[in-house]
Design a protein around this motif. Structure first.
Motif, mmCIF file in Angstrom:
data_model
loop_
_atom_site.group_PDB
_atom_site.id
_atom_site.type_symbol
_atom_site.label_atom_id
_atom_site.label_comp_id
_atom_site.label_asym_id
_atom_site.label_seq_id
_atom_site.Cartn_x
_atom_site.Cartn_y
_atom_site.Cartn_z
ATOM 1 N N THR A 203 0.807 -1.383 0.029
ATOM 2 C CA THR A 203 -0.007 -0.260 -0.084
ATOM 3 C C THR A 203 0.827 1.240 0.108
ATOM 4 O O THR A 203 1.751 1.439 1.025
ATOM 5 C CB THR A 203 -0.844 0.146 1.208
ATOM 6 O OG1 THR A 203 -1.747 -1.258 1.202
ATOM 7 C CG2 THR A 203 -1.774 1.211 1.097
ATOM 8 N N LEU A 204 0.643 2.160 -0.953
ATOM 9 C CA LEU A 204 1.175 3.503 -0.956
ATOM 10 C C LEU A 204 0.521 4.349 0.251
ATOM 11 O O LEU A 204 -0.782 4.653 -0.030
ATOM 12 C CB LEU A 204 1.277 4.100 -2.319
ATOM 13 C CG LEU A 204 2.174 3.268 -3.277
ATOM 14 C CD1 LEU A 204 1.748 3.886 -4.802
ATOM 15 C CD2 LEU A 204 3.654 3.913 -2.909
ATOM 16 N N GLU A 205 1.230 4.951 1.146
ATOM 17 C CA GLU A 205 0.802 5.865 2.192
ATOM 18 C C GLU A 205 0.903 7.231 1.800
ATOM 19 O O GLU A 205 2.194 7.269 1.481
ATOM 20 C CB GLU A 205 1.251 5.444 3.516
ATOM 21 C CG GLU A 205 1.021 4.034 3.954
ATOM 22 C CD GLU A 205 1.672 3.749 5.362
ATOM 23 O OE1 GLU A 205 1.119 2.787 6.104
ATOM 24 O OE2 GLU A 205 2.420 4.454 5.643
ATOM 25 N N ILE A 206 0.144 8.026 1.829
ATOM 26 C CA ILE A 206 0.061 9.339 1.386
ATOM 27 C C ILE A 206 0.011 10.269 2.582
ATOM 28 O O ILE A 206 -0.853 10.280 3.209
ATOM 29 C CB ILE A 206 -0.746 9.752 0.197
ATOM 30 C CG1 ILE A 206 -0.879 8.789 -0.864
ATOM 31 C CG2 ILE A 206 -0.389 11.354 -0.099
ATOM 32 C CD1 ILE A 206 0.374 8.767 -1.676
ATOM 33 N N SER A 207 0.966 11.340 3.017
ATOM 34 C CA SER A 207 0.796 12.299 4.017
ATOM 35 C C SER A 207 1.505 13.626 3.504
ATOM 36 O O SER A 207 1.600 13.693 2.382
ATOM 37 C CB SER A 207 1.494 11.683 5.162
ATOM 38 O OG SER A 207 3.001 11.544 4.935
#
Length: 693
Positions: free
Chosen positions: A656-660
Motif C-alpha cells: 500500500t502506498l501511504e500518502i501524507s
C-alpha cells in the motif's frame, strides 16, 4: 554582423569525447545465494549512477580518503551526459556584476513553494564553490576580460544567474568529473543495473547494507542473469529521474532513475506531483530541449495534417503578429509550461496550442528559414515591431538579421552545429518537435546533508526531491553538485565509508535474490514492452501538462491494477539479457502509481494548477483566452497559496502506498553566525548532526 567562431572551437564544445574506464576490479568473494553462484563486491560507499551528481559525490569521498565505487547502467549514457538545450544552463550566484545576495538567491530558488527553505539556502551559498571547483577541473565557463563569468537570464530567473559552456554543459561537467574520478582511481562497474536496495533492521533501526545488481559481465552458466551483490553500509542514489515514465519525453532512452527501488526499500518520496514539461525534439530521433536561442531567433512554427497541409495554428491564439512573435521569443527564458502563462496571452499559450495540435494528430515543426507568418488581418512580422523586452534583448545581442537562421547563427552557432552532428540541418529543413516531459522536480526526501529516511542511504541529483514546484533553469545542475559534495562531507565525517564493508550479509542478500527471482516468471503475460506501453501511454495521456481529477482517478485505478497483476503474475524477460530491463519496468510501474497517487490526493483535496500542470475544472476560476474567445475546455483551478507551505510525502508500506503531508523546513534569515561562537561546532563535527536524522 555574424559571430565568426572557428570550426575547431565548435567541434570541441559539441563533440565531447569521454574518458576510457580502467579495467574493473574482481569481486571480493562469491556466495551461493538461492542456488546461484553470486559474486560479492565490497566498498565503504556505493554510488549508484555516473552522472554529474554521482561523480561529484564519488570524487569528494575519494579525496577525503574514503573507500568508494560507482555502479553505472551505462557510463556516459545518462541524462547528464546526453541531454541539454541551446546553451545548457548552470545556475549559480552572480559574481560578474555587483555580486549576489545568497538569501535573495535562496528566495528565488524556492519561490514556487513546496521546497525546504534551508535546502534553498544550501544550494545558493554552495553555488559559488561548485562553480569554482568545476572551473578548477577544467570546465570552460565563459568569462569577460576581467575574469567575471558571463551571465544571462533563464526561466524563473529575474536576476540573470545563468551561465553556460554551450549545448553540452552537463556533458562537459561529466567529462571533467569523470577524468578526476579516474585519476583518483575510483572503481567503476559499468553495465551494472542496481535492482534492489538491501536493508536490515526494522522501523527506525533499519539501515542499508548494500545493493543487488544485474551485470552482463557476471553472467555465467551458474549465474545466467548476472546477479551481483555490492555490500556497503553507505549507498548514494544518483541515478537520475524517471525518464521512461512518459511516452512524450525529452529524456535519453533508458533513463529509469531510482524512484522504484527507493519505494521498494521503504524510502519516503516527496513532491512527485511536480515535474517540468516544455518544447523539445522527440526522443525517437535526437531528444533535445528547444529553449533559449532556438526560440529567441523566432522561427516560423506550424503544423502539418495527415493530408500534408500546413496550418499556421498559433494565429488562432494570439491577437497580433507582434504578440505571437514576442511570446515565441519568451519561450527562450520561460521554457517550462506554467498554467498562469496561458492567461493574458502569455508564452505558455504556445505550449497549449502545440499540445492541442499533437493531440489532434498533427505534426508540429519550426522553420528557421522563415519568419513567423502574420496573424490574419494584421501586418507582417517586423523586427521593429516587437514587445519592448524582446526588442531590447535582440538589440543587445546584435541579432537584427533578416531570417531566424541568421539570427540563431549570430547568437549561438553551437545550436545549429549540435543538430548537424545528428544529421539534422536546421538551416535547410524544418525541425519537428512537441511538448515533452523533461524533469522530475520531486524524488527521494532528503535533509540538508542528502540523507534519506533510511539510515546510510543518501540521494543526490535528480533522484533527490529537493526542487519544489518551480526552479530556475540550471538550478538542478547546481543542486546535484552542491548535494553531491554535502553528502560526501557527511559520509566522510561519519567514518562509515573509510574501509570496505566487512559484515556478513548472506542471509539478507539471499532473501533479496529470491525476491528478484520471484518477480521474473517465464509464464507471465507481462513483459517490458507491454508494461512500457501501458505506463507511458497512461502518464502522457492522463497525467501530462493538461489533466483533470476524473482522468487522474481512472489512471490511478489502472496503475494499481497493473501493479497488483505484476505482484501476482510477475514479469517475463524472454532471455537473460533482458532481466534488468524487465525489473526496471516493474519499478517504473510502481513509480507511476506513486506519482498518480500523490496527484490524485492533491487534486481531490482541492489542489490547483501550479508548476508543470494545469488542473482543468469546469468550476475553475482561471480561463485562457484565444484570439477568437475563451478556451473553455481548458478552464483550470488556480493554485492555493497554502499548498506552497507543505510537501506531499509518499511511502510504500507492504503493498500500500501511504500518502501524507509535511510542512516545509524553514530558514531564519535573521540569524547571524559569529566566528568564535560557531567555530567549535565545525572543529568537533557537530555541524554534521551525526546522531540525528
Amino acid at each position: 554582423m555574424s559571430i565568426d567562431v572557428a570550426q575547431h572551437i565548435l567541434d570541441a564544445l559539441t563533440d565531447v569525447d569521454m574518458p576510457r574506464l580502467k579495467p574493473e576490479r574482481a569481486p571480493f568473494e562469491a556466495a551461493n545465494l538461492a542456488g546461484i553462484a553470486v559474486p560479492v563486491y565490497r566498498a565503504g560507499c556505493v554510488v549508484v549512477g555516473s552522472g554529474a551528481a554521482g561523480l561529484r559525490a564519488a570524487v569528494e569521498l575519494k579525496r577525503r580518503g574514503d573507500d568508494v565505487m560507482i555502479l553505472s547502467q551505462s557510463a556516459w549514457g545518462g541524462t547528464s551526459a546526453c541531454s541539454g538545450s541551446d546553451k545548457q544552463t548552470l545556475h549559480t550566484a552572480n559574481t560578474a556584476d555587483q555580486g549576489d545576495n545568497y538569501k535573495a538567491m535562496a528566495r528565488a530558488i524556492r519561490a514556487g513553494g513546496a521546497m525546504d527553505e534551508d535546502t534553498a539556502y544550501v544550494e545558493a551559498v554552495g553555488s559559488g564553490r561548485m562553480m569554482a571547483s568545476l572551473q578548477y577541473l577544467g570546465l570552460p565557463l565563459p568569462q569577460d576580460p576581467l575574469g567575471g563569468t558571463l551571465r544571462y537570464q533563464t526561466d524563473h530567473d529575474e536576476v540573470g544567474r545563468a551561465t553556460s559552456c554551450g549545448p553540452r554543459t552537463s556533458r562537459l561537467m561529466v567529462k571533467v568529473l569523470a577524468e578526476e574520478a579516474i585519476r583518483l582511481d575510483v572503481p567503476f562497474y559499468n553495465h551494472t543495473t542496481a535492482v534492489q536496495i538491501l536493508t536490515e533492521g526494522a522501523q527506525e533501526a533499519r539501515r542499508v547494507v548494500g545493493v543487488v545488481a544485474i551485470r552482463a559481465h557476471d553472467r555465467t552458466e551458474a549465474n545466467p542473469l548476472g546477479i551481483a551483490v555490492f555490500a556497503s553500509d553507505v549507498v548514494v542514489l544518483a541515478a537520475g529521474g524517471p525518464g521512461e515514465l512518459y511516452r512524450d519525453s525529452v529524456y535519453p532512452n533508458g533513463c529509469f532513475g531510482s524512484l522504484g527501488i527507493a519505494l521498494e526499500a521503504g524510502l519516503e518520496l516527496v513532491n512527485l506531483t511536480e515535474s517540468q514539461f516544455g518544447i523539445g525534439t522527440r526522443r525517437e530521433g535526437f531528444p533535445w530541449n528547444l529553449s533559449g536561442t532556438y526560440v529567441q531567433a523566432m522561427p516560423h512554427i506550424y503544423s502539418v495534417d495527415a493530408e500534408g497541409r500546413e496550418h499556421h495554428f498559433l494565429a488562432n491564439y494570439y491577437r497580433s503578429t507582434q504578440e505571437l512573435a514576442s511570446n515565441v521569443f519568451r519561450k527562450g527564458y520561460q521554457w517550462p509550461f506554467h498554467s498562469t502563462r496561458m492567461l493574458d496571452f502569455g508564452s505558455s499559450l504556445v505550449d497549449l496550442a502545440i499540445y492541442r495540435e499533437t493531440t489532434a494528430g498533427r505534426r508540429v515543426f519550426m522553420d528557421f528559414s522563415r519568419n513567423p507568418l502574420p496573424v490574419t488581418g494584421d501586418l507582417p512580422f517586423d523586427l521593429g515591431r516587437l514587445d519592448d523586452d524582446v526588442m531590447a534583448y535582440l538589440n543587445n545581442a546584435g541579432a537584427g538579421q533578416t531570417l531566424p537562421i541568421d539570427r540563431l547563427r549570430h547568437m549561438n552557432p553551437l545550436a545549429i552545429e549540435l543538430y548537424r552532428r545528428y544529421k539534422i540541418d536546421i538551416a535547410t529543413a524544418p525541425l519537428e518537435f512537441a511538448v515533452n516531459n523533461q524533469h522530475m522536480n520531486g524524488g527521494i526526501r532528503v535533509d540538508t546533508w542528502g540523507r534519506s529516511s533510511l539510515t546510510g542511504c543518501y540521494a543526490v541529483g535528480e533522484a533527490a526531491g529537493t526542487h519544489g514546484v518551480t526552479r530556475p533553469g540550471g538550478a538542478a545542475l547546481n543542486a546535484g553538485q552542491v548535494f553531491g559534495t554535502r553528502a560526501a562531507e557527511h559520509i566522510s565525517a561519519s567514518g562509515r565509508a573509510r574501509t570496505a564493508a566487512a559484515g556478513g550479509i548472506a542471509e539478507i542478500a539471499e532473501a533479496g535474490v529470491r525476491g528478484i527471482l520471484s518477480v521474473l516468471k517465464d509464464d507471465s503475460p507481462f513483459n517490458a514492452k507491454s508494461v512500457r506501453e501501458d505506463v507511458q501511454a497512461r502518464m502522457s495521456d492522463k497525467a501530462g501538462l493538461i489533466c483533470d481529477g476524473e482522468n487522474v482517478r481512472e489512471a490511478l485505478s489502472a496503475a494499481r491494477s497493473l501493479n497488483a497483476d505484476i505482484r501476482r503474475s510477475g514479469i517475463t524477460c524472454g532471455r537473460a539479457a533482458e532481466a534488468a530491463r524487465a525489473l526496471q519496468w516493474r519499478h517504473m510501474a510502481l513509480a507511476s502509481e506513486a506519482v498518480l497517487s500523490a496527484l490524485d490526493i492533491y487534486i481531490s483535496k482541492g489542489g490547483g494548477s501550479r508548476g508543470a500542470r494545469a488542473i482543468c475544472d469546469r468550476a475553475g476560476m482561471a480561463l485562457p483566452m484565444g484570439r477568437d474567445g475563451p478556451l473553455e475546455e481548458f478552464r483550470f483551478r488556480e493554485e492555493s497559496v497554502s499548498d506552497r507551505q507543505q510537501q506531499i510525502v509518499v511511502r510504500l508500506n507492504g503493498e500500500t502506498l501511504e500518502i501524507s503531508t509535511r510542512p516545509n523546513r524553514t530558514f531564519d534569515e535573521t540569524s547571524r553566525s559569529f566566528f568564535e561562537r560557531d567555530w567549535p561546532a565545525w572543529l568537533t563535527g557537530r555541524i554534521y548532526d551525526l546522531g540525528g536524522r
